[in-house]
Design an enzyme around this catalytic site. Structure first.
Site, short mmCIF file in Angstrom:
data_model
loop_
_atom_site.label_atom_id
_atom_site.label_comp_id
_atom_site.label_asym_id
_atom_site.label_seq_id
_atom_site.Cartn_x
_atom_site.Cartn_y
_atom_site.Cartn_z
N CYS A 8 -42.17 -0.18 2.82
CA CYS A 8 -40.87 0.40 2.43
C CYS A 8 -39.73 -0.47 2.96
CB CYS A 8 -40.81 1.86 2.88
SG CYS A 8 -39.68 2.83 1.87
N HIS A 24 -45.21 4.76 2.07
CA HIS A 24 -45.47 4.94 3.50
C HIS A 24 -46.97 5.19 3.75
CE1 HIS A 24 -41.47 5.40 5.57
NE2 HIS A 24 -41.10 5.40 4.30
N GLU A 35 -48.66 5.07 6.33
CA GLU A 35 -48.97 5.66 7.65
C GLU A 35 -48.86 7.19 7.62
OE1 GLU A 35 -46.18 4.50 6.69
OE2 GLU A 35 -44.54 5.60 7.64
N1 GLN Z 1 -34.08 3.08 1.49
C1 GLN Z 1 -34.50 2.45 2.70
C2 GLN Z 1 -33.87 1.07 2.90
O1 GLN Z 1 -33.08 0.68 2.15
C3 GLN Z 1 -36.01 2.34 2.77
C4 GLN Z 1 -36.64 3.70 2.84
C5 GLN Z 1 -37.89 3.78 3.63
O2 GLN Z 1 -38.27 2.84 4.36
N2 GLN Z 1 -38.51 4.93 3.59
O3 GLN Z 1 -34.19 0.41 3.82
#
Ligand code: GLN
Length: 190
Positions: free
Chosen positions: A79, A172, A174
């Site tokens: 992410c 995610h 995890e």
């Molecule tokens: N929207 C977040 C960002 O721009 C990422 C979201 C996440 O890691 N769950 O970093």
């Protein structure tokens, strides 16, 4: 034993530490450069890539991490961690740091407001059982370049990619008890 450094400046690092340990490797929370000594691989967790960028700079971590990754250290970016590894970030902030240039283009929060968070059962190459993936304000991968393997997609958009020794997920991994992706990553570490 393989030691995985999990970047622990901000965001969802604790569950990554638990997942790595459940796979039989050693995990270490990393906040400062000297904690990188002896680390064989890195996890860059989810969270907020802009906040992480500021903390990376404040802790003197940007250059040491760039050097390790450029030197071939395996990385699992999830992410926000995927965003930090991307060659091109759309809708980012100008002061957002880039730790590598994996040839992907990602759009921050690219799944829009209504479906900012969702779950999907992903067929994953090489596995019979789908993988339940949790997306939270996820980046959308809008383009992939040469040498990038797409391991899973949602509606034709890549959500799990591999490029050399980098594994990156828009979701995610995890947050579920399914350890398959952490195991896949540890196989990359060899
Ligand atoms: N929207 C977040 C960002 O721009 C990422 C979201 C996440 O890691 N769950 O970093």
């Amino acid at each position: 034993m393989t030691t995985v450094g999990v970047l622990a400046l901000q965001g969802a690092f604790q569950r990554h530490i638990e997942a790595v340990e459940a796979c039989g490797a050693s995990a270490r929370a990393i906040k400062l450069p000297d904690e990188l000594d002896g680390v064989d691989a890195l996890v860059l967790p989810g969270g907020e890539s802009t906040a992480m960028s500021l903390l990376l700079g404040a802790n003197g971590m940007t250059e040491p991490l760039r050097d390790l990754i450029a030197g071939g250290m395996p990385v699992f970016g999830t992410c926000a961690g995927m965003i930090l590894m991307a060659e091109k970030v759309l809708d980012g902030r100008s002061d957002q740091v880039q730790l590598s240039n994996v040839p992907i283009t990602v759009r921050r929060n690219g799944y829009g407001r209504q479906i900012a968070s969702f779950e999907a059962d992903l067929p994953i190459d090489g596995h019979d059982e789908p993988y339940r993936a949790v997306f939270i304000r996820a980046p959308k991968v809008e383009a992939v370049g040469d040498g990038v393997d797409v391991l899973a997609s949602v509606d034709d958009d890549p959500v799990l990619i591999r490029s050399g020794r980098v594994l990156a997920a828009a979701f995610h991994p995890e947050l579920t008890d399914d350890l398959r992706l952490h195991k896949l990553f540890l196989e990359l570490v060899g």
